[in-house]
Write an enzyme that holds these catalytic residues in place. Structure first.
Site, PDB file in Angstrom:
ATOM      1  N   ASP A   1     -15.526  55.681  19.876  1.00  0.00           N
ATOM      2  CA  ASP A   1     -16.810  55.953  19.021  1.00  0.00           C
ATOM      3  C   ASP A   1     -17.481  55.387  19.357  1.00  0.00           C
ATOM      4  OD1 ASP A   1     -17.676  53.801  17.051  1.00  0.00           O
ATOM      5  OD2 ASP A   1     -15.410  53.826  16.957  1.00  0.00           O
ATOM      6  N   SER A   2     -19.130  55.722  19.437  1.00  0.00           N
ATOM      7  CA  SER A   2     -19.759  54.717  20.704  1.00  0.00           C
ATOM      8  C   SER A   2     -19.268  54.635  21.904  1.00  0.00           C
ATOM      9  CB  SER A   2     -20.109  53.518  19.951  1.00  0.00           C
ATOM     10  OG  SER A   2     -22.285  53.164  20.513  1.00  0.00           O
ATOM     11  N   ALA A   3     -19.486  52.610  22.691  1.00  0.00           N
ATOM     12  CA  ALA A   3     -18.399  52.616  23.147  1.00  0.00           C
ATOM     13  C   ALA A   3     -17.799  53.188  24.259  1.00  0.00           C
ATOM     14  CB  ALA A   3     -19.421  50.956  23.523  1.00  0.00           C
TER      15      ALA A   3
ATOM     16  N   HIS B   1     -26.448  56.737  13.881  1.00  0.00           N
ATOM     17  CA  HIS B   1     -25.373  56.990  14.560  1.00  0.00           C
ATOM     18  C   HIS B   1     -23.703  56.726  14.323  1.00  0.00           C
ATOM     19  CE1 HIS B   1     -23.711  55.994  19.096  1.00  0.00           C
ATOM     20  NE2 HIS B   1     -23.436  54.323  18.327  1.00  0.00           N
TER      21      HIS B   1
END
Length: 426
Positions: free
Chosen positions: A239-241, A368
């Protein structure tokens, strides 16, 4: 040796190092950390070690910094009260529940008011472990610390398959650890069914700027293969980074001609370093919790350490059509109101144009990495409830399920169908 013991040993070595000494991480020789002489105030707090890395001031302990931390609970309480008052009246999106609205306001208050002058204190806050007793039932967590390979196995207690999910946690490359996201990984294991997950504890700045995390991801991949895990039995996730690292690892494997995993599950992947000019970044600011440009700029600068922001290994959005075409099947989740939506959809569109197999799921009204908001919605199955909800399952079983799955749980159902499709694990 546990991950905590490894981390404590590294911290003890850093604390014992003399002032103005350059410390080189033995596992990653290019990782350099400069520790400087601190004030009496900073020496009083272990998490407030003054340091700098390539011109970045990573800590500035003072009475003002301490007051900022003392005032943080007040800001969180105000955010909670604001969310409760507004949440009980009306929601801008039908998918928003009152508890979700409260949680969103708390997360926005935390991102806005946490004192960022001391990076180490922020890392201590975000590295807090998720207690294993509240994970969904039928799961076991086992820590791994073998050389540079560190992380956690999250496994069903009755594992009967070699299917493996390799997960990279989020946190803007700088924050959080594998143990921070035990719940989201546990929920994925339960939702996907019939697999285990290895949650990677990759190195982070300031000790380890790019490409340390990507190099470590490749080490983890080779470590798995050395244990007779077949690439076709592996799905990368993050997730994300962490989604960025999963994509970067796929591109790295592709560049070396290595055999690829069966696919990838990406939750709001961070595919562009500084997306401030995008439409979604400007329009979704009030619906998301990551809108701190100064903080993002700082973390990006610390992570990239001078690397090209348009390198596909740093920002997968800029991968060439030839690179995208050779990727395995991808399942991508994006929040309908998240600030990175334009970048993520742009990446998915470019991959589709390159004839890559991409499945995009948009969670309506969601921010997000909205899978972190599992606490705001009842799961479709009582088996996915945290163990702390045992009383709810026993006394009110009819209240533990929902006829209409919220985007959080619907996204996981879509991910399950993807990984067990004919092109991936089916």
């Amino acid at each position: 040796m546990s991950v905590e013991m490894c981390a404590m040993g590294a911290q003890a070595r850093a604390l014992q190092a003399p002032a103005q000494q350059t410390i080189v991480d033995e596992g990653h020789p290019h990782q350099v950390f400069l520790e400087e002489e601190g004030s009496c105030w900073s020496k009083s707090f272990p998490s407030c070690r003054p340091a700098s890395q390539q011109g970045f001031e990573l800590s500035a302990c003072s009475a003002g910094c301490t007051c900022g931390w003392l005032c943080l609970p007040v800001h969180l309480a105000v955010g909670c009260g604001k969310g409760l008052c507004c949440g009980l009246s009306q929601h801008p999106f039908p998918e928003w529940s009152c508890s979700y609205y409260v949680g969103l306001q708390v997360m926005k208050s935390l991102a806005s008011h946490v004192p960022r002058n001391n990076l180490y204190a922020v890392q201590v806050l975000t590295d807090a472990p998720m207690p294993t007793p509240i994970l969904p039932p039928g799961l076991a967590v086992r820590e791994v610390c073998e050389g540079n390979v560190r992380g956690e196995w999250t496994e069903p207690t009755k594992l009967q398959t070699a299917k493996t999910l390799v997960y990279f946690h989020g946190g803007a490359f700088v924050l959080c650890r594998a143990r921070t996201e035990r719940m989201i990984v546990g929920n994925l294991v339960k939702a996907l069914g019939g697999c285990r997950a290895f949650n990677v504890d990759y190195p982070k700045p300031p000790l380890a700027p790019y490409p340390a995390a990507l190099d470590n991801a490749l080490e983890v991949w080779e470590w798995l293969l050395a244990q007779d895990v077949r690439p076709k039995d592996v799905v990368l996730a993050g997730d994300s980074a962490g989604g960025n690292l999963a994509l970067a690892l796929l591109l790295r494997l592709q560049a070396t001609g290595a055999e690829m995993p069966a696919g990838a599950v990406l939750l709001s992947p961070w595919v562009e370093m500084l997306p401030f000019s995008s439409k979604s970044w400007k329009e979704n600011h009030k619906y998301d919790y990551i809108g701190q440009e100064a903080m993002m700029e700082q973390f990006v600068s610390m992570y990239t350490a001078g690397a090209d922001h348009q390198s596909p290994f740093v920002a997968p959005l800029f991968a060439s059509p030839e690179q995208l075409q050779k990727l395995p099947p991808l399942w991508i989740s994006v929040g309908g109101t998240e600030m990175l939506r334009s970048s993520i959809e742009g990446f998915a569109f470019r991959a589709i144009q390159a004839n890559s197999d991409v499945h995009l799921y948009v969670g309506p009204g969601m921010p997000h990495v909205y899978q972190l908001c599992f606490w705001a919605y009842r799961p479709p199955s009582a088996e996915q409830l945290p163990r702390c909800c045992w009383a709810c399952q026993t006394l009110c079983p009819d209240q533990c399920t929902s006829e209409t799955a919220a985007p959080v749980w619907e996204s996981m159902e879509q991910a399950r169908r993807f990984v067990w499709s004919r092109k991936v694990w089916g």
